[in-house]
Design a protein around this motif. Structure first.
Motif, mmCIF file in Angstrom:
data_model
loop_
_atom_site.group_PDB
_atom_site.id
_atom_site.type_symbol
_atom_site.label_atom_id
_atom_site.label_comp_id
_atom_site.label_asym_id
_atom_site.label_seq_id
_atom_site.Cartn_x
_atom_site.Cartn_y
_atom_site.Cartn_z
ATOM 1 N N ASN A 120 100.495 65.856 13.888
ATOM 2 C CA ASN A 120 99.950 66.849 12.951
ATOM 3 C C ASN A 120 99.045 67.890 13.607
ATOM 4 O O ASN A 120 99.179 69.095 13.316
ATOM 5 C CB ASN A 120 99.185 66.157 11.822
ATOM 6 C CG ASN A 120 100.046 65.208 11.035
ATOM 7 O OD1 ASN A 120 100.335 64.112 11.499
ATOM 8 N ND2 ASN A 120 100.458 65.612 9.838
ATOM 9 N N THR A 164 115.521 70.346 7.361
ATOM 10 C CA THR A 164 114.870 69.866 6.149
ATOM 11 C C THR A 164 113.361 69.844 6.349
ATOM 12 O O THR A 164 112.874 69.793 7.488
ATOM 13 C CB THR A 164 115.361 68.459 5.786
ATOM 14 O OG1 THR A 164 115.004 67.556 6.853
ATOM 15 C CG2 THR A 164 116.870 68.448 5.585
ATOM 16 N N PRO A 165 112.572 69.887 5.268
ATOM 17 C CA PRO A 165 111.113 69.775 5.406
ATOM 18 C C PRO A 165 110.729 68.453 6.083
ATOM 19 O O PRO A 165 111.439 67.453 5.988
ATOM 20 C CB PRO A 165 110.617 69.835 3.961
ATOM 21 C CG PRO A 165 111.702 70.542 3.217
ATOM 22 C CD PRO A 165 112.984 70.132 3.872
ATOM 23 N N LEU A 166 109.602 68.478 6.778
ATOM 24 C CA LEU A 166 109.105 67.299 7.483
ATOM 25 C C LEU A 166 107.785 66.869 6.857
ATOM 26 O O LEU A 166 106.879 67.689 6.674
ATOM 27 C CB LEU A 166 108.896 67.621 8.965
ATOM 28 C CG LEU A 166 108.222 66.537 9.815
ATOM 29 C CD1 LEU A 166 109.140 65.321 9.961
ATOM 30 C CD2 LEU A 166 107.834 67.084 11.178
ATOM 31 N N VAL A 167 107.682 65.591 6.534
ATOM 32 C CA VAL A 167 106.443 65.041 5.995
ATOM 33 C C VAL A 167 105.892 64.044 7.001
ATOM 34 O O VAL A 167 106.556 63.062 7.349
ATOM 35 C CB VAL A 167 106.665 64.349 4.639
ATOM 36 C CG1 VAL A 167 105.359 63.745 4.134
ATOM 37 C CG2 VAL A 167 107.235 65.328 3.624
ATOM 38 N N GLU A 170 101.428 62.435 5.220
ATOM 39 C CA GLU A 170 101.227 63.064 3.904
ATOM 40 C C GLU A 170 101.048 64.575 3.996
ATOM 41 O O GLU A 170 100.626 65.207 3.025
ATOM 42 C CB GLU A 170 100.027 62.440 3.194
ATOM 43 C CG GLU A 170 100.198 60.936 2.937
ATOM 44 C CD GLU A 170 99.027 60.346 2.177
ATOM 45 O OE1 GLU A 170 98.027 61.059 1.958
ATOM 46 O OE2 GLU A 170 99.104 59.159 1.806
ATOM 47 N N GLU A 171 101.370 65.165 5.138
ATOM 48 C CA GLU A 171 101.372 66.625 5.271
ATOM 49 C C GLU A 171 102.807 67.110 5.374
ATOM 50 O O GLU A 171 103.620 66.524 6.080
ATOM 51 C CB GLU A 171 100.582 67.067 6.509
ATOM 52 C CG GLU A 171 99.093 66.820 6.409
ATOM 53 C CD GLU A 171 98.340 67.467 7.563
ATOM 54 O OE1 GLU A 171 98.571 68.670 7.830
ATOM 55 O OE2 GLU A 171 97.541 66.772 8.201
ATOM 56 N N ARG A 172 103.120 68.189 4.652
ATOM 57 C CA ARG A 172 104.478 68.706 4.599
ATOM 58 C C ARG A 172 104.585 69.989 5.429
ATOM 59 O O ARG A 172 103.740 70.888 5.324
ATOM 60 C CB ARG A 172 104.893 68.987 3.156
ATOM 61 C CG ARG A 172 106.296 69.586 2.993
ATOM 62 C CD ARG A 172 106.617 69.829 1.529
ATOM 63 N NE ARG A 172 106.809 68.573 0.837
ATOM 64 C CZ ARG A 172 107.997 67.965 0.693
ATOM 65 N NH1 ARG A 172 109.075 68.511 1.196
ATOM 66 N NH2 ARG A 172 108.081 66.841 0.039
ATOM 67 N N TYR A 173 105.640 70.061 6.241
ATOM 68 C CA TYR A 173 105.899 71.241 7.066
ATOM 69 C C TYR A 173 107.301 71.768 6.760
ATOM 70 O O TYR A 173 108.226 70.991 6.510
ATOM 71 C CB TYR A 173 105.781 70.900 8.554
ATOM 72 C CG TYR A 173 104.433 70.361 8.948
ATOM 73 C CD1 TYR A 173 103.400 71.214 9.314
ATOM 74 C CD2 TYR A 173 104.187 68.985 8.933
ATOM 75 C CE1 TYR A 173 102.153 70.713 9.663
ATOM 76 C CE2 TYR A 173 102.946 68.477 9.281
ATOM 77 C CZ TYR A 173 101.929 69.343 9.643
ATOM 78 O OH TYR A 173 100.702 68.844 9.988
ATOM 79 N N ARG A 174 107.442 73.081 6.797
ATOM 80 C CA ARG A 174 108.727 73.708 6.514
ATOM 81 C C ARG A 174 109.095 74.675 7.632
ATOM 82 O O ARG A 174 108.273 75.015 8.481
ATOM 83 C CB ARG A 174 108.676 74.469 5.171
ATOM 84 C CG ARG A 174 108.393 73.584 3.964
ATOM 85 C CD ARG A 174 108.326 74.426 2.690
ATOM 86 N NE ARG A 174 108.008 73.621 1.514
ATOM 87 C CZ ARG A 174 108.901 72.964 0.805
ATOM 88 N NH1 ARG A 174 110.185 73.038 1.138
ATOM 89 N NH2 ARG A 174 108.539 72.240 -0.247
ATOM 90 N N ALA A 178 108.801 72.567 10.848
ATOM 91 C CA ALA A 178 109.514 71.327 10.526
ATOM 92 C C ALA A 178 110.580 71.036 11.575
ATOM 93 O O ALA A 178 110.750 69.884 12.007
ATOM 94 C CB ALA A 178 110.141 71.428 9.140
ATOM 95 N N HIS A 182 110.612 67.705 13.812
ATOM 96 C CA HIS A 182 111.767 66.801 13.880
ATOM 97 C C HIS A 182 112.189 66.582 15.331
ATOM 98 O O HIS A 182 112.507 65.448 15.731
ATOM 99 C CB HIS A 182 112.937 67.375 13.081
ATOM 100 C CG HIS A 182 112.835 67.184 11.607
ATOM 101 N ND1 HIS A 182 112.764 65.945 11.009
ATOM 102 C CD2 HIS A 182 112.806 68.087 10.580
ATOM 103 C CE1 HIS A 182 112.696 66.080 9.695
ATOM 104 N NE2 HIS A 182 112.716 67.367 9.412
#
Length: 225
Positions: A120, A164-167, A170-174, A178, A182
């Motif tokens: 993160n 696809t988005p990456l979590v 509990e943090e989301r990346y696009r 992302a 990945h």
């Protein structure tokens, strides 16, 4: 107690001005031969082609940052022509030279691998241009990871999830973040490291640089205790 800052300057920047000057000279000489006589077309073409190659190589060296890696008490900076990446010492798990497969033999890959405790902090600060550049430059690492694991199903799964988005935690990346996340997770699973620094941006061998990193990190931790 303060620890001295160490700056690593890439050997690839050597002769940048010389190559650029010779390249431009070759371009002008070749162009002059074209205009002076039709009988000089062949040598002019050769001179022009060699000049163009030399100029491109020289300019590509010139645009590389003067300092490629910097170590200070807070962490490691990796400077790339597309931007800079900071990795704090408190987020480093280990350093080493990753290994791949060549036929039936294990070989050292031309990178320094950095295993992170959490990805993160890197995804939160990495510039988009740098993430995009690393995704492109590190494709050989992806193939090495696939060759080492020999699991085509996992590669297919990775390719399907790349956009696809990456979590993470509990943090989301696009988007490109992302994709980079990945890739880091996939390389960590198969090669053992999240971040890879190419050895051609260093001023010493990979083994010497790994020793430097370990010694520096040990000193940082001793000062912090």
């Amino acid at each position: 107690m303060e620890i001295e800052v160490i700056q690593i300057r890439s050997l690839t920047k050597r002769n940048a001005l010389t190559l650029t000057f010779l390249g431009m000279l070759g371009l002008f000489l070749g162009f002059g031969m074209f205009l002076s006589s039709s009988g000089l077309f062949a040598p002019g073409m050769l001179c022009f082609a060699l000049g163009a190659i030399s100029a491109v190589l020289g300019i590509s060296k010139l645009i590389e940052p003067e300092v490629s890696v910097e170590l200070n008490q807070e962490g490691l900076f990796y400077h790339h022509r597309r931007g800079s990446l900071f990795i704090g010492w408190d987020n480093v798990q280990r350093f080493d030279t990753p290994k791949g497969v060549d036929g039936i033999e294990m070989i050292e890959l031309p990178f320094i691998g950095i295993k992170l405790k959490q990805i993160n902090p890197v995804l939160d600060i990495i510039p988009g241009r740098l993430a995009t550049g690393l995704l492109t430059e590190q494709r050989p690492l992806l193939m090495s990871a696939v060759t080492l694991d020999e699991n085509l199903e996992e590669l297919e799964s990775y390719m399907n999830s790349e956009f696809t988005p990456l979590v993470v935690n509990e943090e989301r990346y696009r988007g490109v973040l992302a994709m980079f996340g990945h890739r880091c997770e996939m390389l960590s699973k198969n090669l053992g490291y999240h971040i890879y620094i190419p050895v051609d941006c260093l001023d010493r061998t990979s083994d010497e640089f790994v020793r430097l990193l370990r010694d520096y990190l040990l000193r940082v931790r001793q000062v912090g205790d």
